[in-house]
Design an enzyme around this catalytic site. Structure first.
Site, mmCIF file in Angstrom:
data_model
loop_
_atom_site.group_PDB
_atom_site.id
_atom_site.type_symbol
_atom_site.label_atom_id
_atom_site.label_comp_id
_atom_site.label_asym_id
_atom_site.label_seq_id
_atom_site.Cartn_x
_atom_site.Cartn_y
_atom_site.Cartn_z
ATOM 1 C CG ASP A 131 -5.241 4.710 2.910
ATOM 2 O OD1 ASP A 131 -5.286 4.413 4.267
ATOM 3 O OD2 ASP A 131 -4.311 5.497 2.665
ATOM 4 C CB CYS A 185 -1.187 -0.128 1.148
ATOM 5 S SG CYS A 185 -0.338 0.220 2.752
ATOM 6 N NE ARG A 197 -4.736 1.104 1.785
ATOM 7 C CZ ARG A 197 -4.572 1.738 0.640
ATOM 8 N NH1 ARG A 197 -5.404 1.617 -0.413
ATOM 9 N NH2 ARG A 197 -3.553 2.435 0.455
#
Length: 166
Positions: A130, A15, A21
């Protein structure tokens, strides 16, 4: 190819900062793989160097811990050139980071690069939102999406092995 020459399954999740994440995905795959008996190497990284050496976001830690997964010991790192050779699969958590990964990929890199959601039927091409600027519910929703994806991924890897493409 003999069994001793078959590359071992190695998965990297990527990410932006490697604090939300991708460490959640790393922890989720480790947990799902352990339950299913899938033998694989798992790691995570960020395309940016914002959080090198940092622990995951506390909300990510709490969310994963609620399902019995401890990611508190993970530390942020940045994607590097060697990752394209060390890992059999690199999964981006969103399309912007997928573009960044592909831009850095060496022509002779052996890792297969895809979006994490490409592992889920009907979700191909999708991004995992996100949750950094969100609340606890956003982290929980992301965790649920990740669990679905790594479960689907594990099933594919169990049937197709290292050759699986997404």
């Amino acid at each position: 190819m003999s069994e001793s020459h078959t590359p071992k399954l190695a998965v990297l999740f990527v990410c932006l900062g490697n604090i939300c994440r991708s460490p959640m995905a790393e922890g989720a795959l480790r947990a799902v793989a352990a339950k299913s008996g899938l033998d694989c190497i798992v790691d995570s990284a960020g395309t940016a160097g914002y959080h090198i050496g940092d622990a995951p976001d506390e909300r990510a830690i709490v969310t994963a811990r609620a399902d019995g997964v401890d990611i508190s010991g993970l530390r942020g790192r940045q994607l590097d050139l060697e990752d394209f050779y060390r890992f059999t699969h690199i999964f981006a958590l969103d399309t912007a980071n997928l573009e960044g990964i592909r831009a850095r990929a060496p022509r002779d890199g052996s890792a297969k690069v895809a979006l994490l959601m490409d592992t889920v039927e009907g979700k191909q091409g999708g991004s995992v939102k996100d949750p950094y600027y969100g609340d606890d519910d956003d982290f929980r929703q992301v965790w649920e999406e990740i669990l679905i994806a790594v479960s689907a991924m594990t099933t594919r890897f169990e049937s197709e092995g290292v050759q699986a493409e997404f």
